[in-house]
Design a protein around this motif. Structure first.
Motif, PDB file in Angstrom:
ATOM      1  N   ARG A  18      -9.017   5.884 -22.668  1.00 20.14           N
ATOM      2  CA  ARG A  18      -9.599   7.103 -23.240  1.00 20.14           C
ATOM      3  C   ARG A  18      -8.543   8.103 -23.719  1.00 20.14           C
ATOM      4  O   ARG A  18      -8.750   9.311 -23.656  1.00 20.14           O
ATOM      5  CB  ARG A  18     -10.529   7.775 -22.241  1.00 20.14           C
ATOM      6  N   GLY A  19      -7.365   7.612 -24.141  1.00 21.81           N
ATOM      7  CA  GLY A  19      -6.328   8.492 -24.680  1.00 21.81           C
ATOM      8  C   GLY A  19      -5.440   9.165 -23.645  1.00 21.81           C
ATOM      9  O   GLY A  19      -4.680  10.071 -23.975  1.00 21.81           O
ATOM     10  N   TYR A  20      -5.510   8.763 -22.391  1.00 15.27           N
ATOM     11  CA  TYR A  20      -4.633   9.348 -21.371  1.00 15.27           C
ATOM     12  C   TYR A  20      -4.168   8.289 -20.380  1.00 15.27           C
ATOM     13  O   TYR A  20      -4.701   7.190 -20.334  1.00 15.27           O
ATOM     14  CB  TYR A  20      -5.334  10.503 -20.639  1.00 15.27           C
ATOM     15  N   GLU A  21      -3.123   8.637 -19.625  1.00 10.12           N
ATOM     16  CA  GLU A  21      -2.600   7.744 -18.596  1.00 10.12           C
ATOM     17  C   GLU A  21      -3.188   8.101 -17.246  1.00 10.12           C
ATOM     18  O   GLU A  21      -3.380   9.276 -16.939  1.00 10.12           O
ATOM     19  CB  GLU A  21      -1.070   7.841 -18.512  1.00 10.12           C
ATOM     20  N   LEU A  22      -3.459   7.086 -16.464  1.00 11.69           N
ATOM     21  CA  LEU A  22      -4.034   7.261 -15.135  1.00 11.69           C
ATOM     22  C   LEU A  22      -3.319   6.315 -14.187  1.00 11.69           C
ATOM     23  O   LEU A  22      -3.140   5.137 -14.506  1.00 11.69           O
ATOM     24  CB  LEU A  22      -5.534   6.945 -15.172  1.00 11.69           C
ATOM     25  N   THR A  23      -2.904   6.800 -13.048  1.00  8.76           N
ATOM     26  CA  THR A  23      -2.246   5.966 -12.036  1.00  8.76           C
ATOM     27  C   THR A  23      -3.191   5.795 -10.860  1.00  8.76           C
ATOM     28  O   THR A  23      -3.710   6.777 -10.333  1.00  8.76           O
ATOM     29  CB  THR A  23      -0.934   6.628 -11.569  1.00  8.76           C
ATOM     30  N   ILE A  24      -3.423   4.529 -10.486  1.00  3.95           N
ATOM     31  CA  ILE A  24      -4.292   4.256  -9.341  1.00  3.95           C
ATOM     32  C   ILE A  24      -3.633   3.219  -8.433  1.00  3.95           C
ATOM     33  O   ILE A  24      -2.759   2.470  -8.847  1.00  3.95           O
ATOM     34  CB  ILE A  24      -5.707   3.773  -9.755  1.00  3.95           C
ATOM     35  N   ARG A  25      -4.085   3.193  -7.198  1.00  2.00           N
ATOM     36  CA  ARG A  25      -3.587   2.230  -6.216  1.00  2.00           C
ATOM     37  C   ARG A  25      -4.208   0.860  -6.472  1.00  2.00           C
ATOM     38  O   ARG A  25      -5.322   0.754  -6.985  1.00  2.00           O
ATOM     39  CB  ARG A  25      -3.937   2.684  -4.808  1.00  2.00           C
ATOM     40  N   LEU A  26      -3.489  -0.185  -6.089  1.00  2.00           N
ATOM     41  CA  LEU A  26      -4.013  -1.548  -6.234  1.00  2.00           C
ATOM     42  C   LEU A  26      -5.304  -1.730  -5.441  1.00  2.00           C
ATOM     43  O   LEU A  26      -6.212  -2.426  -5.879  1.00  2.00           O
ATOM     44  CB  LEU A  26      -2.980  -2.576  -5.758  1.00  2.00           C
ATOM     45  N   GLU A  27      -5.373  -1.101  -4.288  1.00  2.00           N
ATOM     46  CA  GLU A  27      -6.570  -1.190  -3.446  1.00  2.00           C
ATOM     47  C   GLU A  27      -7.808  -0.712  -4.208  1.00  2.00           C
ATOM     48  O   GLU A  27      -8.880  -1.303  -4.102  1.00  2.00           O
ATOM     49  CB  GLU A  27      -6.362  -0.342  -2.190  1.00  2.00           C
ATOM     50  N   ASP A  28      -7.657   0.352  -4.999  1.00  2.00           N
ATOM     51  CA  ASP A  28      -8.766   0.857  -5.803  1.00  2.00           C
ATOM     52  C   ASP A  28      -9.020  -0.035  -7.013  1.00  2.00           C
ATOM     53  O   ASP A  28     -10.166  -0.253  -7.402  1.00  2.00           O
ATOM     54  CB  ASP A  28      -8.494   2.289  -6.260  1.00  2.00           C
ATOM     55  N   ALA A  29      -7.953  -0.550  -7.628  1.00  2.00           N
ATOM     56  CA  ALA A  29      -8.082  -1.427  -8.798  1.00  2.00           C
ATOM     57  C   ALA A  29      -8.835  -2.718  -8.453  1.00  2.00           C
ATOM     58  O   ALA A  29      -9.504  -3.296  -9.304  1.00  2.00           O
ATOM     59  CB  ALA A  29      -6.709  -1.752  -9.363  1.00  2.00           C
ATOM     60  N   GLN A  30      -8.758  -3.155  -7.205  1.00  2.00           N
ATOM     61  CA  GLN A  30      -9.455  -4.371  -6.783  1.00  2.00           C
ATOM     62  C   GLN A  30     -10.964  -4.205  -6.793  1.00  2.00           C
ATOM     63  O   GLN A  30     -11.698  -5.186  -6.789  1.00  2.00           O
ATOM     64  CB  GLN A  30      -9.009  -4.772  -5.376  1.00  2.00           C
ATOM     65  N   LYS A  31     -11.447  -2.990  -6.848  1.00  2.00           N
ATOM     66  CA  LYS A  31     -12.877  -2.724  -6.827  1.00  2.00           C
ATOM     67  C   LYS A  31     -13.480  -2.628  -8.230  1.00  2.00           C
ATOM     68  O   LYS A  31     -14.663  -2.410  -8.386  1.00  2.00           O
ATOM     69  CB  LYS A  31     -13.149  -1.438  -6.053  1.00  2.00           C
TER      70      LYS A  31
END
Length: 76
Positions: A55-68
């Motif tokens: 959506r035109g921006y950068e977002l940093t997330i944890r792998l634990e959250d990305a697994q969901k």
């Protein structure tokens, strides 16, 4: 496939956002909603967290959250 499996530079489209309660609401509020196109821009040296572009921006997330987050990888 889940978002944590997407390689750097690859694109995917979010199919479903898992998790429960506040975690799910937080992910949705950050723009991680179904049918959103997302790209993995960077991975930290130790593998966690990952930086996404959506959506035109950068977002940093944890792998634990990305697994969901369920995605479909786009072919180049």
């Amino acid at each position: 496939m889940t978002l944590d499996k997407l390689k750097v530079g690859a694109y995917g489209v979010i199919e479903a956002v898992g998790g429960e309660g506040a975690l799910r609401r937080r992910l949705l509020d950050m723009g991680l909603t179904p049918r959103t196109r997302v790209m993995v821009r960077k991975v930290a040296p130790m593998g966690d967290p990952i930086e996404l572009f959506l959506r035109g921006y950068e977002l940093t997330i944890r792998l634990e959250d990305a697994q969901k987050i369920e995605i479909t990888e786009e072919k180049a």
